[in-house]
Design an enzyme around this catalytic site. Structure first.
Site, PDB file in Angstrom:
ATOM      1  N   HIS A  56      -3.514  -5.264   0.194  1.00  0.00           N
ATOM      2  CA  HIS A  56      -3.093  -5.684   1.770  1.00  0.00           C
ATOM      3  C   HIS A  56      -3.062  -7.187   1.594  1.00  0.00           C
ATOM      4  O   HIS A  56      -4.077  -7.532   2.099  1.00  0.00           O
ATOM      5  CB  HIS A  56      -3.651  -4.570   3.133  1.00  0.00           C
ATOM      6  CG  HIS A  56      -3.742  -3.807   2.944  1.00  0.00           C
ATOM      7  ND1 HIS A  56      -2.784  -2.950   4.017  1.00  0.00           N
ATOM      8  CD2 HIS A  56      -4.526  -2.685   2.532  1.00  0.00           C
ATOM      9  CE1 HIS A  56      -2.750  -1.928   3.276  1.00  0.00           C
ATOM     10  NE2 HIS A  56      -3.799  -1.096   3.189  1.00  0.00           N
TER      11      HIS A  56
ATOM     12  N   GLU B 137      -1.672  -9.180   4.231  1.00  0.00           N
ATOM     13  CA  GLU B 137      -2.465  -9.528   4.887  1.00  0.00           C
ATOM     14  C   GLU B 137      -3.695  -9.547   5.767  1.00  0.00           C
ATOM     15  O   GLU B 137      -3.698  -9.940   6.869  1.00  0.00           O
ATOM     16  CB  GLU B 137      -1.588  -8.974   6.294  1.00  0.00           C
ATOM     17  CG  GLU B 137      -2.508  -7.411   5.956  1.00  0.00           C
ATOM     18  CD  GLU B 137      -2.352  -5.811   5.572  1.00  0.00           C
ATOM     19  OE1 GLU B 137      -2.184  -5.018   5.723  1.00  0.00           O
ATOM     20  OE2 GLU B 137      -1.174  -6.417   4.065  1.00  0.00           O
TER      21      GLU B 137
ATOM     22  N   CYS C  31       0.874  -1.103   0.033  1.00  0.00           N
ATOM     23  CA  CYS C  31       0.032  -0.233   0.085  1.00  0.00           C
ATOM     24  C   CYS C  31       0.855   1.042   0.100  1.00  0.00           C
ATOM     25  O   CYS C  31       1.500   1.316  -1.056  1.00  0.00           O
ATOM     26  CB  CYS C  31      -0.897  -0.223   1.686  1.00  0.00           C
ATOM     27  SG  CYS C  31      -2.494   1.103   0.936  1.00  0.00           S
TER      28      CYS C  31
END
Length: 224
Positions: free
Chosen positions: A206, A208, A80
């Site tokens: 993202h 994660e 990001c």
């Protein structure tokens, strides 16, 4: 093998570390230049404003270690804001110089460009970008969207075509070189959602937060 997650005062660090742990890799969150310099791989995540991020790196004397790591051909992953920082400049709240590791700019989604309609219900083109009519698209771009591969990238190994990833952003990168584009995503217009060149990888989404497919990307990075 040591993976260092760079702490420069911008959030989301712990969730990245936990995601690496979940796929079987130890990762240390650090703002220490010596640890970053000695790491086998570094990750530059982040959520927030571009200028604050550059200031945070400068205040901690971390720009040199990042450049040195990349020049040594060691693996780098940006997430990001960590993608944006690689570029020459950003137009977020003014004009701010980036790391200039990849030539190009960081620009904002244009609401007029995203939401324009024409009389015939056809696609229009504004600034060279195709715009789909009748989509009231919001900024920031937030939520799940697909990524479309534009070249073969080891981080995408084992993923299906057009997997869904999680996005939260109002700005996106425009590289000068098209060969760095790894994936694109459509949000009224196509934008670059992942870049890859040599030892450098970076995502607009993202991983994660992107469940199984995002974790697969982190696993693939850990296994390189």
């Amino acid at each position: 093998m040591m993976i260092a997650i760079i702490d420069y005062g911008m959030g989301n660090l712990r969730s990245v570390g936990k995601a690496f742990e979940k796929v079987g890799f130890d990762a240390v969150v650090t703002d220490k230049a010596e640890i970053i310099e000695n790491a086998d791989k570094i990750v530059l995540p982040g959520v927030g404003a571009f200028k604050d991020a550059i200031d945070g790196l400068q205040e901690r004397n971390l720009i040199g270690p990042i450049r040195s790591h990349i020049k040594q051909n060691k693996l780098f992953l940006g997430i990001c804001l960590g993608l944006h920082l690689l570029f020459s400049r950003s137009y977020e709240d003014g004009v701010h110089e980036g790391l200039d590791i990849i030539s190009g700019e960081v620009v904002r989604f244009n609401a007029d460009r995203l939401n324009v309609n024409n009389e015939n219900g056809q696609k229009e083109v504004f600034g060279g970008l195709p715009v789909v009519n009748n989509q009231r698209l919001k900024i920031p771009h937030m939520g799940w969207n697909t990524i479309q591969a534009r070249k073969e990238v080891p981080l995408l190994k084992g993923l299906p075509a057009d997997p869904y990833m999680y996005f939260v952003h109002s700005y996106f990168v425009v590289p000068d070189r098209k060969d760095v584009v790894a994936t694109e995503t459509d949000y009224g217009a196509a934008f670059v959602s992942m870049i890859s060149i040599d030892n450098i990888f970076a995502t607009q989404f993202h991983p994660e937060k992107s469940q199984q497919y995002g974790l697969a990307i982190l696993r693939n990075f850990g296994e390189l």
